[in-house]
Scaffold this motif. Structure first.
Motif, PDB file in Angstrom:
ATOM      1  N   TYR A  78       0.823  -1.205   0.004  1.00 50.06           N
ATOM      2  CA  TYR A  78       0.246   0.048  -0.063  1.00 50.06           C
ATOM      3  C   TYR A  78       0.879   1.406   0.000  1.00 50.06           C
ATOM      4  CZ  TYR A  78      -3.537   3.261   1.612  1.00 50.06           C
ATOM      5  OH  TYR A  78      -4.548   4.225   1.731  1.00 50.06           O
ATOM      6  N   ILE A 108     -11.349   3.410  -6.733  1.00 46.79           N
ATOM      7  CA  ILE A 108     -10.426   2.430  -6.663  1.00 46.79           C
ATOM      8  C   ILE A 108     -10.278   1.874  -5.302  1.00 46.79           C
ATOM      9  CG2 ILE A 108      -7.931   1.960  -7.043  1.00 46.79           C
ATOM     10  CD1 ILE A 108      -8.026   3.882  -9.363  1.00 46.79           C
ATOM     11  N   ALA A 112     -11.039  -1.984  -4.125  1.00 50.28           N
ATOM     12  CA  ALA A 112      -9.747  -2.814  -3.778  1.00 50.28           C
ATOM     13  C   ALA A 112      -9.900  -3.440  -2.354  1.00 50.28           C
ATOM     14  CB  ALA A 112      -8.473  -1.719  -3.738  1.00 50.28           C
ATOM     15  N   SER A 113     -10.544  -2.440  -1.467  1.00 47.50           N
ATOM     16  CA  SER A 113     -10.977  -3.043  -0.017  1.00 47.50           C
ATOM     17  C   SER A 113     -11.974  -3.949  -0.137  1.00 47.50           C
ATOM     18  CB  SER A 113     -11.828  -1.804   0.813  1.00 47.50           C
ATOM     19  OG  SER A 113     -10.663  -0.686   0.855  1.00 47.50           O
ATOM     20  N   LEU A 115     -12.061  -6.628  -2.381  1.00 49.49           N
ATOM     21  CA  LEU A 115     -11.465  -7.558  -2.968  1.00 49.49           C
ATOM     22  C   LEU A 115     -10.968  -8.756  -1.770  1.00 49.49           C
ATOM     23  CD1 LEU A 115      -8.799  -6.608  -5.880  1.00 49.49           C
ATOM     24  CD2 LEU A 115     -11.248  -8.040  -6.031  1.00 49.49           C
ATOM     25  N   TRP A 124      -3.513 -12.482  -3.117  1.00 45.36           N
ATOM     26  CA  TRP A 124      -4.484 -11.465  -3.558  1.00 45.36           C
ATOM     27  C   TRP A 124      -4.763 -10.411  -2.365  1.00 45.36           C
ATOM     28  CZ3 TRP A 124      -6.510 -10.345  -7.885  1.00 45.36           C
ATOM     29  CH2 TRP A 124      -6.630 -11.297  -8.809  1.00 45.36           C
ATOM     30  N   ALA A 128      -4.607  -6.496  -3.795  1.00 44.92           N
ATOM     31  CA  ALA A 128      -5.591  -5.608  -3.422  1.00 44.92           C
ATOM     32  C   ALA A 128      -4.977  -4.390  -2.472  1.00 44.92           C
ATOM     33  CB  ALA A 128      -6.584  -6.582  -2.457  1.00 44.92           C
ATOM     34  N   ARG A 129      -3.907  -4.585  -1.635  1.00 45.86           N
ATOM     35  CA  ARG A 129      -3.539  -3.431  -0.830  1.00 45.86           C
ATOM     36  C   ARG A 129      -2.775  -2.592  -1.665  1.00 45.86           C
ATOM     37  NH1 ARG A 129      -4.442  -1.326   3.680  1.00 45.86           N
ATOM     38  NH2 ARG A 129      -2.136  -1.188   4.515  1.00 45.86           N
ATOM     39  N   LEU A 131      -3.405  -2.175  -5.252  1.00 42.26           N
ATOM     40  CA  LEU A 131      -4.409  -1.384  -5.623  1.00 42.26           C
ATOM     41  C   LEU A 131      -5.066  -0.286  -5.112  1.00 42.26           C
ATOM     42  CD1 LEU A 131      -6.052  -1.250  -8.502  1.00 42.26           C
ATOM     43  CD2 LEU A 131      -7.627  -2.941  -7.622  1.00 42.26           C
ATOM     44  N   ALA A 132      -5.292  -0.625  -3.657  1.00 39.56           N
ATOM     45  CA  ALA A 132      -5.802   0.300  -2.950  1.00 39.56           C
ATOM     46  C   ALA A 132      -4.813   1.737  -2.730  1.00 39.56           C
ATOM     47  CB  ALA A 132      -6.179  -0.188  -1.207  1.00 39.56           C
TER      48      ALA A 132
END
Length: 537
Positions: A78, A108, A112-113, A115, A124, A128-129, A131-132
């Motif tokens: 992140y 976004i 992402a949160s 996912l 994953w 996801a982190r 992408l967040a």
């Protein structure tokens, strides 16, 4: 939706130390108050997301089978993506509209949160982190630039102070919320809360005014690519240094390549096709020497402040939980006064900036933070409540003193057409400071703990237990707990080794902050001179 163009005003005569007019400023409209609420809530969301999972890592490890390396990247992905994409994201807001970029970033973050609710493997969750983090990179500069564009100059400092206080407190608020959730529910609820909050704020963001640069320059693709490489590689090197060792070839390569990319970025910006167009403004810029000093000192002070902030989080949270035996929720509650101090001082400071000047605030705030780390280095299991409270409250005052004035110095030194980039610079210095703070505290603490516990670990016959004791105080306490009555001595020795490392890490950061205070005293502009019948100079 239509984008409203803001007035393209250059602040050639305005300084961050004084309002542009002595007249009583007009009261804020409801639309401006609403914009401030939405922007502050959005920045609090993305900052809280940065630290929120630290409390949940043990539960995540058990539920999804994540290794220690994967747990590290669940947190770091992140921060890494956020730091790398801040400058290009700020430029996007200037070019295409800041509200639109804010809405896209919140979308976004929300997706992402959500996912991990359906894809909960360690890989994953890391994706996801990351992408967040990309969404957060779009949100952070947009929240500040919509404020600077939407508020009149005479009200901007106070609005920026509220924003800075909220941003500074958001990280601790994230840990507090996580602690409450983990007390009563699963770690997945943390992701649910962030997804819902992002959706609510996205809807609210559609109701605020937007702005973008009036003068449109060609997209700077080379500069964007170099900035991503520079920040991304440098931050990656800082993150991996404590784990792989600072002499590791990959760590050194990332830091050196990051610095090289930063040099290339500066050279590329000086030779862009529109440089000739901008060269006519060189004379005006040279007349703004004080403002330039304000920009540079503001950015450096923010970097030192976040070295301190994340150094406090890294060291003090472990001290509260592992030495004093606090639960995650209790340790979060213990930090609430720090949150309140940062927010209160950040709001109260802007009106006194013209009277005392940036030099006093920057040098004084960093000096207070230096003193705070000296006190943190003195903490032990028998420390008095007075000493513990002083060690936790001093950082709040110091951070509050520098955060709002430094942020205002950066944004008020930049033309309105470049507010997105100015906001991104403000955010990027925070991320770099956070990475440096964690790297310094983490590497010093690990090195000194390992050295102190080594003689004890060598006496443990079981290789697994020996390795666990050597890894960290948390692991050592688990081994000690399983060892029964004989484990009390091991726990005391491990805590002593940890406290020795905590002391060295605290004093190292204190030295860094002391250097920062001296630099701020020389670099920052002082109190503006006021001549009868004239504006402050």
């Amino acid at each position: 939706m239509s984008e409203t163009s803001e007035k393209s005003t250059t602040r050639a005569t305005a300084t961050p130390e004084a309002p542009s007019t002595p007249e009583t400023p007009a009261r804020l409209t409801r639309a401006q108050w609403w914009l401030l609420v939405v922007a502050c809530a959005a920045v609090a969301l993305v900052v809280a997301a940065m630290a929120s999972l630290n409390m949940a890592l043990p539960d995540i490890a058990v539920d999804v089978g994540a290794t220690q390396s994967q747990l590290t990247w669940i947190v770091d992905s992140y921060t890494l993506v956020l730091a790398a994409f801040l400058l290009p994201a700020g430029a996007l807001g200037d070019r295409y509209g800041r509200r639109g970029v804010l809405v896209a970033g919140l979308a976004i973050v929300g997706v992402a949160s959500a996912l991990p609710l359906v894809l909960d493997s360690p890989t994953w969750i890391i994706v996801a982190r990351g992408l967040a983090g990309l969404g957060a990179a779009l949100v952070m500069p947009a929240t500040l630039s919509v404020i600077t564009a939407g508020f009149p100059e005479e009200r901007r400092a106070r609005a920026v102070g509220i924003w800075a206080g909220t941003a500074g407190a958001g990280c601790i608020a994230g840990m507090l919320v996580s602690g409450v959730i983990l007390e009563y529910s699963s770690w997945l609820m943390i992701f649910v809360c962030f997804a819902v909050a992002a959706a609510v704020l996205l809807t609210a963001s559609l109701t605020i005014a937007s702005s973008r640069a009036q003068e449109q320059w060609p997209p700077d693709l080379l500069g964007s690519a170099l900035s991503i490489l520079a920040v991304g590689l440098f931050v990656f090197g800082l993150m991996e240094g404590p784990h792989r060792g600072w002499a590791d070839a990959s760590v050194l390569a990332c830091i050196i390549l990051g610095l090289a990319a930063a040099t290339g970025f500066v050279l590329a910006e000086l030779h862009t096709p529109d440089s000739a167009r901008r060269s006519g403004r060189a004379a005006a810029r040279s007349r703004r020497a004080v403002t330039d000093r304000a920009f540079g000192s503001g950015a450096l002070t923010l970097l030192f402040q976040f070295v301190a902030m994340f150094g406090v989080f890294f060291i003090v949270v472990q001290y509260l939980q592992l030495v004093l035996g606090y639960s995650p929720l209790d340790s979060s509650i213990q930090l609430i006064p720090l949150i309140l101090l940062v927010m209160t001082v950040s709001v109260l400071i802007p009106p006194i900036v013209p009277r005392v000047g940036l030099r006093f605030l920057f040098a004084g705030g960093l000096a207070l933070l230096t003193g705070a780390f000296v006190l943190i280095g003195e903490l032990d299991p028998q420390s008095s409540t007075v000493l513990i409270n002083a060690a936790l409250l001093l950082p709040g005052i110091g951070m509050g003193m520098v955060s709002a004035p430094a942020t205002h110095a950066i944004v008020s030194s930049t033309p309105d057409d470049k507010q997105g980039v100015a906001s991104a610079v403000n955010d990027a210095t925070r991320e770099l400071g956070a990475a440096i703070g964690v790297a310094v505290a983490g590497s010093m603490l690990a090195a000194m703990y390992g050295r102190g516990i080594e003689p004890v670990a060598e006496m443990i016959p079981d290789p697994t237990a020996r390795s666990a004791v050597s890894d960290s105080l948390a692991s050592a306490l688990k081994v000690a707990e399983a060892a029964g009555p004989r484990g009390d001595e091991l726990a005391d020795l491990a805590r002593s080794a940890f406290l020795e490392g905590m002391q060295q890490a605290s004093w190292t950061i204190a030295v860094i902050l002391a250097v920062g205070a001296v630099v701020a005293a020389f670099l920052s502009p002082g109190r503006p001179r006021i001549t009868k019948g004239r504006e402050p100079a």
